[in-house]
Design an enzyme around this catalytic site. Structure first.
Site, PDB file in Angstrom:
ATOM      1  N   LYS A   1      -1.459   7.055  11.981  1.00 15.65           N
ATOM      2  CA  LYS A   1      -0.015   6.929  12.211  1.00 15.65           C
ATOM      3  C   LYS A   1       0.682   8.283  12.106  1.00 15.65           C
ATOM      4  O   LYS A   1       1.507   8.629  12.939  1.00 15.65           O
ATOM      5  CB  LYS A   1       0.629   5.976  11.181  1.00 15.65           C
ATOM      6  CG  LYS A   1       0.141   4.552  11.239  1.00 15.65           C
ATOM      7  CD  LYS A   1       0.969   3.646  10.319  1.00 15.65           C
ATOM      8  CE  LYS A   1       0.851   3.993   8.838  1.00 15.65           C
ATOM      9  NZ  LYS A   1      -0.469   3.695   8.255  1.00 15.65           N
TER      10      LYS A   1
ATOM     11  N   ARG B   1       6.398  -2.013   4.966  1.00 13.29           N
ATOM     12  CA  ARG B   1       5.041  -2.273   4.500  1.00 13.29           C
ATOM     13  C   ARG B   1       4.908  -3.636   3.846  1.00 13.29           C
ATOM     14  O   ARG B   1       3.823  -4.004   3.415  1.00 13.29           O
ATOM     15  CB  ARG B   1       4.688  -1.230   3.455  1.00 13.29           C
ATOM     16  CG  ARG B   1       3.554  -0.292   3.803  1.00 13.29           C
ATOM     17  CD  ARG B   1       3.398   0.655   2.623  1.00 13.29           C
ATOM     18  NE  ARG B   1       2.234   1.470   2.667  1.00 13.29           N
ATOM     19  CZ  ARG B   1       2.132   2.632   3.309  1.00 13.29           C
ATOM     20  NH1 ARG B   1       3.141   3.068   4.022  1.00 13.29           N
ATOM     21  NH2 ARG B   1       1.023   3.325   3.229  1.00 13.29           N
TER      22      ARG B   1
ATOM     23  N   ARG C   1     -10.167  13.321   5.390  1.00 14.98           N
ATOM     24  CA  ARG C   1      -9.006  13.981   5.980  1.00 14.98           C
ATOM     25  C   ARG C   1      -8.420  15.012   5.022  1.00 14.98           C
ATOM     26  O   ARG C   1      -8.457  14.878   3.811  1.00 14.98           O
ATOM     27  CB  ARG C   1      -7.958  12.969   6.423  1.00 14.98           C
ATOM     28  CG  ARG C   1      -7.085  12.444   5.341  1.00 14.98           C
ATOM     29  CD  ARG C   1      -6.002  11.569   5.936  1.00 14.98           C
ATOM     30  NE  ARG C   1      -5.378  10.787   4.887  1.00 14.98           N
ATOM     31  CZ  ARG C   1      -4.488   9.836   5.107  1.00 14.98           C
ATOM     32  NH1 ARG C   1      -4.142   9.518   6.327  1.00 14.98           N
ATOM     33  NH2 ARG C   1      -3.947   9.185   4.102  1.00 14.98           N
TER      34      ARG C   1
ATOM     35  N   ARG D   1      -5.354  14.793  -0.015  1.00 15.93           N
ATOM     36  CA  ARG D   1      -4.365  14.066  -0.792  1.00 15.93           C
ATOM     37  C   ARG D   1      -4.989  13.474  -2.047  1.00 15.93           C
ATOM     38  O   ARG D   1      -6.124  13.038  -2.031  1.00 15.93           O
ATOM     39  CB  ARG D   1      -3.780  12.942   0.068  1.00 15.93           C
ATOM     40  CG  ARG D   1      -2.512  13.349   0.784  1.00 15.93           C
ATOM     41  CD  ARG D   1      -2.104  12.356   1.815  1.00 15.93           C
ATOM     42  NE  ARG D   1      -2.100  10.975   1.333  1.00 15.93           N
ATOM     43  CZ  ARG D   1      -1.695   9.963   2.075  1.00 15.93           C
ATOM     44  NH1 ARG D   1      -1.274  10.175   3.306  1.00 15.93           N
ATOM     45  NH2 ARG D   1      -1.734   8.744   1.600  1.00 15.93           N
TER      46      ARG D   1
ATOM     47  N   ARG E   1      -5.871   0.777  -1.809  1.00 19.09           N
ATOM     48  CA  ARG E   1      -4.872   0.819  -0.734  1.00 19.09           C
ATOM     49  C   ARG E   1      -5.221  -0.159   0.382  1.00 19.09           C
ATOM     50  O   ARG E   1      -4.337  -0.771   0.981  1.00 19.09           O
ATOM     51  CB  ARG E   1      -4.751   2.245  -0.177  1.00 19.09           C
ATOM     52  CG  ARG E   1      -3.911   3.154  -1.090  1.00 19.09           C
ATOM     53  CD  ARG E   1      -4.218   4.617  -0.890  1.00 19.09           C
ATOM     54  NE  ARG E   1      -3.951   5.105   0.439  1.00 19.09           N
ATOM     55  CZ  ARG E   1      -4.569   6.154   0.982  1.00 19.09           C
ATOM     56  NH1 ARG E   1      -5.484   6.823   0.302  1.00 19.09           N
ATOM     57  NH2 ARG E   1      -4.270   6.531   2.200  1.00 19.09           N
TER      58      ARG E   1
HETATM   59  P1  ADP Z   1      -1.278   5.772   4.091  1.00 22.19           P
HETATM   60  O1  ADP Z   1      -0.603   4.983   5.169  1.00 22.19           O
HETATM   61  O2  ADP Z   1      -2.334   6.676   4.607  1.00 22.19           O
HETATM   62  O3  ADP Z   1      -1.739   4.937   2.932  1.00 22.19           O
HETATM   63  P2  ADP Z   1       1.297   6.959   3.337  1.00 22.19           P
HETATM   64  O4  ADP Z   1       1.476   8.424   3.294  1.00 22.19           O
HETATM   65  O5  ADP Z   1       2.008   6.179   4.380  1.00 22.19           O
HETATM   66  O6  ADP Z   1      -0.272   6.773   3.448  1.00 22.19           O
HETATM   67  O7  ADP Z   1       1.665   6.316   1.912  1.00 22.19           O
HETATM   68  C1  ADP Z   1       1.107   6.778   0.723  1.00 22.19           C
HETATM   69  C2  ADP Z   1       1.570   5.929  -0.464  1.00 22.19           C
HETATM   70  O8  ADP Z   1       3.001   5.975  -0.579  1.00 22.19           O
HETATM   71  C3  ADP Z   1       1.258   4.452  -0.384  1.00 22.19           C
HETATM   72  O9  ADP Z   1      -0.058   4.155  -0.817  1.00 22.19           O
HETATM   73  C4  ADP Z   1       2.338   3.851  -1.300  1.00 22.19           C
HETATM   74  O10 ADP Z   1       2.010   4.003  -2.649  1.00 22.19           O
HETATM   75  C5  ADP Z   1       3.548   4.734  -1.021  1.00 22.19           C
HETATM   76  N1  ADP Z   1       4.402   4.184   0.059  1.00 22.19           N
HETATM   77  C6  ADP Z   1       4.593   4.734   1.287  1.00 22.19           C
HETATM   78  N2  ADP Z   1       5.407   3.974   2.037  1.00 22.19           N
HETATM   79  C7  ADP Z   1       5.735   2.898   1.271  1.00 22.19           C
HETATM   80  C8  ADP Z   1       6.536   1.742   1.468  1.00 22.19           C
HETATM   81  N3  ADP Z   1       7.169   1.508   2.634  1.00 22.19           N
HETATM   82  N4  ADP Z   1       6.636   0.852   0.458  1.00 22.19           N
HETATM   83  C9  ADP Z   1       6.033   1.048  -0.712  1.00 22.19           C
HETATM   84  N5  ADP Z   1       5.248   2.112  -0.973  1.00 22.19           N
HETATM   85  C10 ADP Z   1       5.100   3.035  -0.003  1.00 22.19           C
END
Ligand code: ADP
Ligand code: ZN
Length: 213
Positions: free
Chosen positions: A13, A88, A127, A158, A169
Site C-alpha cells: 500500500k 482499519r 523490507r 521497522r 499484525r
Molecule cells: P502495515 O500496514 O504494514 O501494518 P502501517 O504503517 O499501516 O503498517 O501501520 C503500522 C501500525 O500502526 C499498525 O500495526 C497499528 O498499530 C498502527 N495503525 C496504523 N493505522 C492504524 C489505524 N487506522 N488504526 C489503528 N492503528 C493503526
C-alpha cells in the site's frame, strides 16, 4: 480524487500510495507514518502509541478518527487524498463515512490489494525503508543493505517488522480489518487488484480500476 488503499500489512500500500500521490498530485495519508512520526517526535500521541505499534495491536478508533478528522479538514486535502492504512476497523469506516458526510464529500474508489499470505510474510521480513526519502525496498534487491539506492540515505527496518509482531499484525488484520472490505463492497465502492506482480504492473492495474469506477 478521493481514494482508499486497502489490504493486509506488506501488500505494498505504501509503495503504491506514494506513486499514485505523485501522479495524481494528491497527498498520501498514511496513518502508520503519522503514528511513527509522533513516536519519533515523542508527542503525547507518540508516547501512547509506541507500545501498541510494537505489539502489533491497533491504536483506538477514537484516536484514529480524531487524527483523520484533522487531516481531512486541512488545506492539503482540498483536491483529494489517498488514505493508506485507514480505515482499519468497521467503527473507523463508519466514522469516516460520518466525517465525509459532514464535509459534503465522498470516496471515489476503494482499492483492495490482494496477495497470498506466504508472500506477505516474506515481504515484511525483508523490507526496509529510507530514513531520508521514505522509499521502501526489498532488502534482497539492493547491493549495499544500509544505503538508499535512490538518495544515499540510511536504510532501516521497522521495529514492528519482526516475526512475532508480524504474526500478531496478521491476526489483527484477519479479525478487525478484513471485515472492512465487505463494508465497501456492500456500498459498491470496492475494486480488487492482484498485488502479487511487479510494482509497475500493480500500478497499472490500480489505474485501470480507478478509470473503470
Ligand atoms: P502495515 O500496514 O504494514 O501494518 P502501517 O504503517 O499501516 O503498517 O501501520 C503500522 C501500525 O500502526 C499498525 O500495526 C497499528 O498499530 C498502527 N495503525 C496504523 N493505522 C492504524 C489505524 N487506522 N488504526 C489503528 N492503528 C493503526
Ligand atoms: Zn532515500
Amino acid at each position: 480524487m478521493r481514494l482508499i488503499l486497502f489490504g493486509p500489512p506488506g501488500v505494498g500500500k505504501g509503495t503504491q500510495a506514494k506513486l499514485l500521490s505523485a501522479t495524481l498530485n494528491i497527498p498520501q495519508i498514511s496513518t502508520g507514518d503519522l503514528l511513527r512520526e509522533a513516536i519519533v517526535k515523542d508527542t503525547e500521541l507518540g508516547r501512547a502509541a509506541k507500545a501498541i505499534l510494537d505489539g502489533g495491536q491497533l491504536v483506538s478508533d477514537s484516536i484514529m478518527i480524531g487524527i483523520i478528522r484533522d487531516v481531512l479538514k486541512s488545506e492539503q486535502c482540498k483536491n483529494g487524498f489517498i488514505l493508506d492504512g485507514f480505515p482499519r476497523t468497521i467503527p473507523q469506516a463508519e466514522g469516516l463515512s460520518f466525517l465525509l458526510a459532514q464535509l459534503g464529500l465522498n470516496i471515489d474508489c476503494v482499492i483492495s490489494m490482494e496477495v497470498d499470505e506466504t508472500e506477505i510474510i516474506r515481504r515484511l521480513g525483508k523490507r526496509s525503508s529510507c530514513d531520508q526519502c521514505g522509499k521502501i525496498f526489498g532488502i534482497e534487491t539492493i547491493k549495499d543493505k544500509t544505503k538508499c539506492p535512490n538518495c544515499g540515505g540510511q536504510l532501516s527496518q521497522r521495529d514492528d517488522d519482526n516475526p512475532d509482531t508480524i504474526r500478531e499484525r496478521l491476526l489483527v488484520y484477519a479479525r478487525s480489518t478484513e471485515p472492512v472490505k465487505r463494508y465497501y463492497q456492500k456500498i459498491g465502492l470496492l475494486k480488487t487488484v492482484n498485488a502479487q506482480g511487479s510494482i509497475e504492473q500493480v500500478t497499472r492495474d490500480i489505474f485501470v480500476s480507478i478509470n473503470h469506477k
